[in-house]
Scaffold this motif. Structure first.
Motif, short mmCIF file in Angstrom:
data_model
loop_
_atom_site.label_atom_id
_atom_site.label_comp_id
_atom_site.label_asym_id
_atom_site.label_seq_id
_atom_site.Cartn_x
_atom_site.Cartn_y
_atom_site.Cartn_z
N HIS A 25 3.14 4.79 -4.36
CA HIS A 25 1.88 4.47 -4.92
C HIS A 25 0.80 5.46 -5.20
CE1 HIS A 25 1.88 4.97 -0.42
NE2 HIS A 25 0.59 5.01 -0.52
N VAL A 26 -0.21 5.41 -5.82
CA VAL A 26 -1.38 5.98 -5.82
C VAL A 26 -2.60 5.52 -5.13
CG1 VAL A 26 -0.54 7.45 -7.65
CG2 VAL A 26 -1.79 5.40 -8.08
N HIS A 27 -3.44 6.27 -4.61
CA HIS A 27 -4.50 5.55 -3.96
C HIS A 27 -5.69 5.87 -5.00
CE1 HIS A 27 -3.52 5.57 0.47
NE2 HIS A 27 -2.40 6.05 -0.17
N CYS A 28 -6.67 4.70 -4.98
CA CYS A 28 -7.87 4.48 -5.95
C CYS A 28 -9.09 4.35 -5.37
CB CYS A 28 -7.56 3.57 -6.96
SG CYS A 28 -5.85 3.69 -7.73
N THR A 78 -8.38 1.13 -2.94
CA THR A 78 -7.24 0.39 -3.01
C THR A 78 -5.90 1.39 -3.48
OG1 THR A 78 -6.13 -1.63 -3.88
CG2 THR A 78 -7.40 -0.17 -5.32
N HIS A 79 -4.84 0.85 -3.70
CA HIS A 79 -3.77 1.38 -4.44
C HIS A 79 -3.03 0.56 -5.43
CE1 HIS A 79 -2.42 0.01 -0.23
NE2 HIS A 79 -2.36 -0.77 -0.95
N THR A 125 3.04 -6.02 -0.56
CA THR A 125 2.13 -5.39 -1.26
C THR A 125 1.69 -6.63 -2.31
OG1 THR A 125 3.86 -5.06 -3.03
CG2 THR A 125 3.38 -3.24 -1.73
#
Length: 112
Positions: free
Chosen positions: A40-43, A55-56, A73
């Motif tokens: 995942h990537v964090h946003c 969020t991610h 998720t």
């Protein structure tokens, strides 16, 4: 708005630290969750006059999507990443190696 980030490889067994305390381990066991996280990537979306969500986004093909220690998720946050060749990136930059690319539309909510 467009953003760029670095996507890491998914956690491999043995490379991610286990839950740090007994309560985390028990919680993971109680719900049959894995202590590994899906890729995942964090946003963080920060625009004046709008709520500031953190969020991610999860990689669609990632292992552990339905058994993550954070209790699974959200389907809406699972996105397809495609491999792009080395060269020009969507934000105008350049990379010397192939890279994963995903697109997601965040809809900002105004502050009250």
């Amino acid at each position: 708005m467009q953003a760029s980030t670095a996507a890491t490889a998914p956690h491999q067994k043995g490379t991610s630290p286990p839950p740090r305390c007994a309560q985390q381990r028990l919680a993971a066991v109680a719900v049959a969750a894995s202590h590994y996280r899906p890729a995942h990537v964090h946003c963080l979306i920060d625009e004046p006059g709008y709520l500031r969500p953190i969020t991610h986004l999860f990689r669609e093909s990632s292992e552990y999507l339905d058994s993550a220690v954070v209790f699974g998720t959200k389907e809406a946050l699972v996105v397809r990443f495609t491999e792009r060749p080395a060269g020009r990136t969507p934000d105008g930059g350049s990379l010397a190696r192939p890279y994963p690319h995903a697109q997601y539309d965040f809809v900002p909510q105004p502050c009250d």
